[in-house]
Design an enzyme around this catalytic site. Structure first.
Site, PDB file in Angstrom:
ATOM      1  N   CYS A 254       0.773  -1.240   0.000  1.00  0.00           N
ATOM      2  CA  CYS A 254       0.000   0.000   0.000  1.00  0.00           C
ATOM      3  C   CYS A 254       0.808   1.296   0.000  1.00  0.00           C
ATOM      4  O   CYS A 254       0.617   2.142  -0.876  1.00  0.00           O
ATOM      5  CB  CYS A 254      -0.987  -0.001   1.163  1.00  0.00           C
TER       6      CYS A 254
ATOM      7  N   ASP B 263      -5.579  -0.375  -4.504  1.00  0.00           N
ATOM      8  CA  ASP B 263      -4.188   0.092  -4.450  1.00  0.00           C
ATOM      9  C   ASP B 263      -3.164  -0.963  -4.869  1.00  0.00           C
ATOM     10  O   ASP B 263      -2.038  -0.632  -5.224  1.00  0.00           O
ATOM     11  CB  ASP B 263      -3.849   0.660  -3.060  1.00  0.00           C
ATOM     12  N   HIS B 264      -3.532  -2.251  -4.823  1.00  0.00           N
ATOM     13  CA  HIS B 264      -2.669  -3.326  -5.313  1.00  0.00           C
ATOM     14  C   HIS B 264      -3.453  -4.626  -5.252  1.00  0.00           C
ATOM     15  O   HIS B 264      -4.638  -4.628  -4.930  1.00  0.00           O
ATOM     16  CB  HIS B 264      -1.353  -3.421  -4.520  1.00  0.00           C
TER      17      HIS B 264
END
Length: 516
Positions: free
Chosen positions: A52, A229-230
Site C-alpha cells: 500500500c 491500491d494493489h
C-alpha cells in the site's frame, strides 16, 4: 465558464480484479458491475508496488515511488528500528517540485476531502486537503463549489481476513478456486472465502456511496473512479511484483454515461490517475509528473501515446530488505532481482496473523508442500525472471534462460534499462544514507523557513526561502483550513493575514501573523 465536474474516488485495498465485470463470479458485485456498464473498464491497469504505502505514494504524486524516495514499506508509523537501525518513523523528502496533486485542485477552487486514509510515506502539508478525517465529505463545501472527494474502504484489506474471521461468509469455501501455488486445505479455502466475502461487502458499500451521490443530485456532474491500491491481501500475492500483485481493477464513470460500456485494454499505470484528474478539471499536468492523462478534458481520447510498458518496484518490507524491479507489457513480465542471494519469501510477522500463512509455514516445515508450492520458499532467487502470462498465468515457469524467448527477454531488458536511465531510482541508495542526505546529516528533519509577507504594488506577496515549500494562508479570523498561496493577491488594507509553509518531509514553519 463551463461548470467544472466534481470527481469522486472510491478506493479499496488489497484486491485484484475479482469482480463480475472482470469475469469473476465467485461473489456478486452488482454495484461495481453497474459502474462498468455505465462507464469505462480498464483491463490492463497496474500499480507500481504490490503493497500500500509505496503504491499510494505514487498515486498521490503522479510519480514512481522510486523517484520520490517513497519506495520502502514503510516510513511512517514504524520502521522497525530494532532491526533496521532507522528512526522509528520518518517522512520522506521528495525532490522540491513534488506535490500531492490535490493541492493543484485546491489552488484552482476545488474543495478536496479525504475520508480518510493517506499512507503516502509523508505527512501531507496543510495545503493538500480542505479536510482529511472520518467526517470529511463533499457536503461540507461552499455552495456551487466543485469537489474532489476520496473515500477509502478498508474491508478488503489483508488484516480483515483475520479481523472479520467470525462474520458470516457470503460464499461457500467449496466454491473457491485454489491457485496452484497454494495447497487445497480447509484453512486456505476458509481464508480465501473470507477475502471474497469482504469483496462482496465492499461492493455493498459502493452501492451506498452511489445512492448518496444520486440522492444529493450530483450524479449528473460527477466523474466517479473506482480502484484498488494493489493485488489481493493474500500470501504470495501482496508485496510481490508478479502480475497478481500488480494488476488492479480500474473503473471510470462519466456524467450522462458518456463512454458507457467501454472496455480499454491499453496499459495503464496508477501514476496516471493524478494527471487524469487534473486534466478532467481543466488543469495542465505538472512537469515533474511521470504519469499521463487517460482522457482529454471532455472525457474523450487524451491524445497521449499508448504506453508500451508499465513498471513496478519492491524494496524494504517492514524489517526485510530487498530490491526488485519489474517491467510488464501486458503479456510478458520481466523481473530483475538485484539481491538474488536473498530468498523470495520474506519472514514478516504481520502477515503471520493470517491463518493460511501460518499453515503454509507449518506445511513447509513438515515437508508437505509440493514443488510448485515450495517455489516461494526457495533459499535464493534468479537474477532475472521472464514470464508469459498467456500460457503461464500463475508465473511458475521462468523463461529467462529459454533461447526461444530471447527476443522478448532482450526487449524487456532494454525497456528496463531505459526506465532506469530516465527515471531516478532512490532505491540504489541505502536507506540510512538517504535519510542522512535528506536531513543534512542531522538527527531530525529540517525545518521549513518562516514565510514573509509584504505589500508589493498594492498586492499581498508571501514568500518562503525553503525551496519546494507550499504556503498556506488565512484571511481575517478564519480558523479552519489553509488556502493555497499561488501568487500575489489583492486584500484590503489593515487585514489580518496568517500563513505558514511546509516542504514535504520538512517540519512546518512557525505560523506567521501580520496585519498589512
Amino acid at each position: 465558464m463551463a461548470q467544472r465536474p466534481n470527481m469522486l474516488w472510491l478506493s479499496c485495498e488489497d484486491m485484484s480484479p475479482h469482480l463480475g465485470c472482470y469475469g469473476d463470479s465467485t461473489v456478486p458485485t452488482p454495484n461495481l458491475d453497474r459502474l462498468a456498464r455505465e462507464g469505462v473498464r480498464f483491463t490492463n491497469a497496474f500499480c507500481t508496488a504490490g503493497v500500500c504505502a509505496p503504491s499510494r505514494n505514487a498515486i498521490i504524486t503522479g510519480m514512481y515511488q522510486t523517484a520520490t524516495g517513497g519506495h520502502n514499506m514503510r516510513t511512517l508509523a514504524n520502521t522497525f528500528p530494532e532491526k533496521t537501525g532507522l528512526p522509528r518513523a520518518y517522512s520522506i523528502v521528495p525532490p522540491p517540485a513534488v506535490r500531492a496533486f490535490p493541492e493543484y485542485l485546491r489552488a484552482n477552487g476545488y474543495y478536496c476531502t479525504n475520508n480518510e486514509k493517506t499512507d503516502y510515506q509523508f505527512d501531507a502539508p496543510p495545503t493538500v486537503w480542505d479536510e482529511t478525517s472520518p467526517r470529511a465529505h463533499w457536503k461540507n463545501r461552499a455552495d456551487g463549489q466543485p469537489f474532489f472527494a476520496v473515500f477509502n474502504n478498508i474491508v478488503t484489506h489483508e488484516s480483515q481476513v483475520w479481523a472479520r474471521a467470525k462474520l458470516p461468509l457470503r460464499v461457500s469455501p467449496d466454491r473457491i478456486q485454489i491457485p496452484a501455488y497454494y495447497p487445497d486445505t480447509k484453512t486456505v479455502r476458509q481464508d480465501m472465502a473470507r477475502h471474497f466475502s469482504n469483496i462482496a461487502d465492499m461492493d455493498s458499500w459502493v452501492g451506498t456511496m452511489l445512492k448518496e451521490l444520486e440522492e444529493n443530485g450530483l450524479l449528473a456532474n460527477t466523474i466517479i473512479f473506482f480502484w484498488s491500491d494493489h493485488g489481493d491481501g493474500l500470501p504470495f500475492v501482496k508485496r510481490e511484483l508478479y502480475d497478481r500483485g500488480l494488476r488492479v481493477p480500474l473503473l471510470v464513470r462519466f456524467p450522462n454515461r458518456k463512454n458507457a460500456g467501454t472496455t480499454r485494454s491499453d496499459l495503464v499505470s496508477m501514476i496516471d490517475l493524478a494527471p487524469t484528474v487534473l486534466t478532467l478539471a481543466g488543469l495542465p499536468t505538472p512537469k515533474q509528473m511521470q504519469g499521463q492523462a487517460l482522457f482529454a478534458k471532455n472525457g474523450g481520447t487524451s491524445g497521449n501515446p499508448p504506453r508500451r510498458y508499465v513498471f513496478a518496484a519492491r524494496d524494504r518490507m517492514d524489517t526485510e530488505y530487498d530490491r526488485v524491479r519489474a517491467v510488464h507489457d501486458g503479456r510478458y513480465e520481466y523481473i530483475r532481482n538485484f539481491l538474488p542471494e536473498k530468498p523470495l519469501y520474506q519472514d514478516l510477522d504481520y502477515r503471520k496473523q493470517q491463518p493460511m500463512m501460518a499453515e503454509l509455514l507449518r506445511l513447509r516445515d513438515e515437508g508437505r508442500l509440493n514443488t510448485v508450492q515450495m517455489q516461494w520458499f526457495r533459499p535464493t532467487k534468479p537474477a532475472e525472471e521472464l514470464y508469459d502470462l498467456k500460457t503461464d498465468p500463475y508465473q511458475l515457469h521462468n523463461l529467462a534462460a529459454d533461447a526461444a524467448f530471447a527476443p522478448q527477454l532482450k526487449r524487456l531488458q532494454q525497456a528496463f534499462a531505459q526506465w532506469q536511465h530516465t527515471v531516478p531510482d532512490f532505491g540504489a541508495i541505502p536507506e540510512k544514507e538517504l535519510i542522512r542526505q535528506w536531513w543534512h546529516g542531522a538527527d531530525k528533519p529540517p525545518i521549513t523557513a518562516d514565510p514573509t509577507l509584504a505589500r508589493v504594488n498594492g498586492r499581498l506577496q508571501i514568500q518562503c526561502p525553503t525551496e519546494g515549500a507550499s504556503i498556506g494562508y488565512r484571511i481575517g479570523n478564519e480558523t479552519t483550513g489553509w488556502r493555497v498561496y499561488t501568487g500575489p493577491f489583492v486584500v484590503a488594507p489593515a487585514t489580518k493575514i496568517s500563513c505558514l509553509a511546509q516542504r514535504i518531509g520538512y517540519q512546518k514553519s512557525n505560523e506567521v501573523v501580520a496585519t498589512l
